[in-house]
Scaffold this motif. Structure first.
Motif, mmCIF file in Angstrom:
data_model
loop_
_atom_site.group_PDB
_atom_site.id
_atom_site.type_symbol
_atom_site.label_atom_id
_atom_site.label_comp_id
_atom_site.label_asym_id
_atom_site.label_seq_id
_atom_site.Cartn_x
_atom_site.Cartn_y
_atom_site.Cartn_z
ATOM 1 N N GLU A 3 47.478 35.749 38.560
ATOM 2 C CA GLU A 3 47.258 36.573 37.828
ATOM 3 C C GLU A 3 45.343 36.597 38.340
ATOM 4 O O GLU A 3 44.628 35.274 37.955
ATOM 5 N N LEU A 4 45.503 37.493 38.543
ATOM 6 C CA LEU A 4 43.942 38.399 39.268
ATOM 7 C C LEU A 4 43.507 39.125 38.009
ATOM 8 O O LEU A 4 43.808 40.315 37.308
ATOM 9 N N ARG A 5 42.889 38.864 37.110
ATOM 10 C CA ARG A 5 42.076 39.547 36.122
ATOM 11 C C ARG A 5 41.164 40.202 36.723
ATOM 12 O O ARG A 5 39.379 39.896 35.934
ATOM 13 N N SER A 6 41.255 41.426 36.881
ATOM 14 C CA SER A 6 39.246 42.133 36.446
ATOM 15 C C SER A 6 37.938 41.327 37.588
ATOM 16 O O SER A 6 37.577 41.484 37.289
ATOM 17 N N ILE A 7 39.036 41.001 38.742
ATOM 18 C CA ILE A 7 38.226 40.688 39.887
ATOM 19 C C ILE A 7 37.039 41.329 40.395
ATOM 20 O O ILE A 7 37.585 42.482 40.698
ATOM 21 N N LYS A 18 36.327 45.453 43.477
ATOM 22 C CA LYS A 18 36.321 45.980 42.438
ATOM 23 C C LYS A 18 37.316 46.288 41.119
ATOM 24 O O LYS A 18 38.210 47.245 40.980
ATOM 25 N N GLU A 19 37.236 45.104 40.123
ATOM 26 C CA GLU A 19 37.398 45.553 39.123
ATOM 27 C C GLU A 19 39.509 44.954 39.523
ATOM 28 O O GLU A 19 39.723 45.515 39.071
ATOM 29 N N VAL A 20 39.536 44.231 40.141
ATOM 30 C CA VAL A 20 41.133 43.804 40.884
ATOM 31 C C VAL A 20 41.944 43.120 39.615
ATOM 32 O O VAL A 20 41.761 42.086 39.626
ATOM 33 N N SER A 21 42.785 43.728 39.585
ATOM 34 C CA SER A 21 43.776 43.424 38.583
ATOM 35 C C SER A 21 45.301 43.520 39.347
ATOM 36 O O SER A 21 46.046 43.974 39.600
ATOM 37 N N ILE A 22 46.372 41.944 39.798
ATOM 38 C CA ILE A 22 47.021 42.137 40.358
ATOM 39 C C ILE A 22 47.702 40.844 40.060
ATOM 40 O O ILE A 22 47.295 39.782 39.801
ATOM 41 N N THR A 23 48.535 40.676 40.457
ATOM 42 C CA THR A 23 49.930 38.888 39.997
ATOM 43 C C THR A 23 50.704 39.141 41.281
ATOM 44 O O THR A 23 51.806 39.540 42.118
ATOM 45 N N LYS A 40 38.748 41.323 52.012
ATOM 46 C CA LYS A 40 40.073 40.202 52.399
ATOM 47 C C LYS A 40 39.410 38.882 51.945
ATOM 48 O O LYS A 40 40.086 37.481 51.160
ATOM 49 N N SER A 41 38.736 38.529 52.965
ATOM 50 C CA SER A 41 38.423 36.618 52.495
ATOM 51 C C SER A 41 37.706 36.754 51.364
ATOM 52 O O SER A 41 38.114 35.838 51.021
ATOM 53 N N THR A 42 36.782 37.334 50.737
ATOM 54 C CA THR A 42 36.468 37.652 49.687
ATOM 55 C C THR A 42 37.345 37.173 48.894
ATOM 56 O O THR A 42 37.004 36.445 47.747
ATOM 57 N N LEU A 43 38.434 37.739 48.903
ATOM 58 C CA LEU A 43 39.462 37.606 47.771
ATOM 59 C C LEU A 43 39.814 35.683 47.729
ATOM 60 O O LEU A 43 40.188 35.784 46.730
ATOM 61 N N MET A 44 40.518 36.046 49.217
ATOM 62 C CA MET A 44 40.511 34.660 49.408
ATOM 63 C C MET A 44 40.003 33.069 48.589
ATOM 64 O O MET A 44 40.286 32.446 47.138
ATOM 65 N N ASN A 45 39.076 33.398 48.515
ATOM 66 C CA ASN A 45 37.390 32.704 48.525
ATOM 67 C C ASN A 45 37.227 32.447 46.926
ATOM 68 O O ASN A 45 36.876 31.140 46.606
ATOM 69 N N VAL A 46 37.779 33.425 46.552
ATOM 70 C CA VAL A 46 37.391 33.567 44.884
ATOM 71 C C VAL A 46 38.743 33.542 44.217
ATOM 72 O O VAL A 46 38.594 32.210 42.753
ATOM 73 N N ILE A 47 39.882 33.260 44.912
ATOM 74 C CA ILE A 47 41.350 32.290 44.375
ATOM 75 C C ILE A 47 40.800 31.290 44.489
ATOM 76 O O ILE A 47 41.666 29.870 43.631
ATOM 77 N N ASN A 54 31.504 38.089 40.395
ATOM 78 C CA ASN A 54 30.293 38.492 39.333
ATOM 79 C C ASN A 54 31.151 38.629 37.289
ATOM 80 O O ASN A 54 30.434 38.991 36.589
ATOM 81 N N SER A 55 32.412 39.174 37.737
ATOM 82 C CA SER A 55 32.936 39.477 36.015
ATOM 83 C C SER A 55 35.211 38.961 36.922
ATOM 84 O O SER A 55 35.646 39.283 38.422
#
Length: 301
Positions: A3-7, A18-23, A40-47, A54-55
């Motif tokens: 679950e991504l909450r306001s990434i 920008k404030e990505v929220s998804i499950t 897209k690669s940034t999102l995977m690195n956050v996971i 930043n948020s």
């Protein structure tokens, strides 16, 4: 489950996410599609917690977050990311790499032999990886993640450097892993095979994740057919636009003219066909359903 909450991720004043929220749920394959450098690669690195957002926050299985080092260890037992070819040790064999990944995640050793057989790696898996071709190295990287057997698998450009046969084999393995209840996220700019195995596909643009279902609806292209005219020119595109002002006609970056029309309007197809034959006797064209590649071209055009 993820679950991504306001990434939110911002680099030098630019919103990458920008404030990505998804499950993302067990038993589904998610496709992340975008040109390079769009997030897209940034999102995977956050996971993976390789990059601190930043948020927002990431939550796993309704309970685990990256709040402590202990939690991070627990999460990384559930989670793996396909290694990059630069992560391979040229002095070790492919099989040694597979044993290393299997031991790191304490998976069933039998998976090693099963994966070698499934990917047709028997002839070279005992050789040092420094002797491998690009395709062989890519298959090994994929195999390493498969033998880790984690609940969640992240893959960045998994099909790079593979021939059509290997792409099909890997696609079949991905479907099997989905049936086992894995959550698989695949970031790619290669679209040809993605529709065959992905449950949901998202385009990444301006820091947002937009599902292809929403894009179809927002662009009004549900059920539309397209005529593809190769070797198109601005002049031909202009002539078509004048002759058929009611249609959406685009000249794409690859010089293909894309003419979109509702599938129940057979008369429109006949008129366009007649126009092309009369005005450009050597102009070939094809007709079919709108593909993911077509949608990608319209979305990022």
């Amino acid at each position: 489950m993820i679950e991504l909450r306001s990434i939110g991720v911002n680099f030098s004043g630019r919103d990458i996410l920008k404030e990505v929220s998804i499950t993302f749920h067990p038993g589904e394959i998610i496709g992340l599609v975008a040109p390079n450098g769009t997030g897209k690669s940034t999102l995977m690195n956050v996971i993976m917690n390789y990059l601190q957002p930043n948020s927002g926050k990431v939550r796993f299985n309704n309970e685990l977050e990256y709040t402590t080092k202990k939690n991070e260890v627990k999460i990384h037992k559930l989670l793996s990311m396909m290694p990059d070819q630069s992560d391979l040790y040229n002095h070790l064999s492919g099989k040694q790499h597979l044993k290393l990944y299997s031991s790191m995640w304490d998976s069933n050793p039998q998976l090693i032999e099963n994966t070698i057989a499934a990917l047709g790696m028997e002839s070279y898996v005992n050789k040092k990886t420094g002797t491998y071709s690009l395709g062989m190295r890519q298959r090994l990287c994929f195999a390493m993640q498969i033998v880790s057997d984690t609940q969640i698998m992240l893959m960045d450009e998994v099909m790079n450097g593979l021939d059509p046969t290997q792409v099909e084999i890997i696609s079949q393995i991905l479907v099997k892993k989905r049936e086992e209840g894995k959550t698989i996220i695949i970031a790619s700019h290669l679209l040809e095979n993605l529709e065959k195995y992905a449950n949901r596909i998202f385009f990444v643009k301006n820091g947002n994740l937009d599902s292809t279902e929403d894009i179809h609806r927002n662009l009004g292209v549900n059920g539309n057919m397209v005529i593809r005219v190769p070797e198109g020119t601005p002049e031909l595109k202009q002539k078509l636009s004048v002759a058929f002002p009611e249609l959406d006609i685009q000249l794409l970056a690859n010089s293909v003219i894309l003419i979109e029309f509702p599938k129940n309007e057979s008369g429109t197809l006949e008129n366009i066909s007649a126009f092309l034959n009369e005005n450009h006797e050597h102009q070939t064209f094809s007709v079919g359903k709108m593909t993911l590649s077509d949608l990608y071209s319209k979305y990022y055009h």
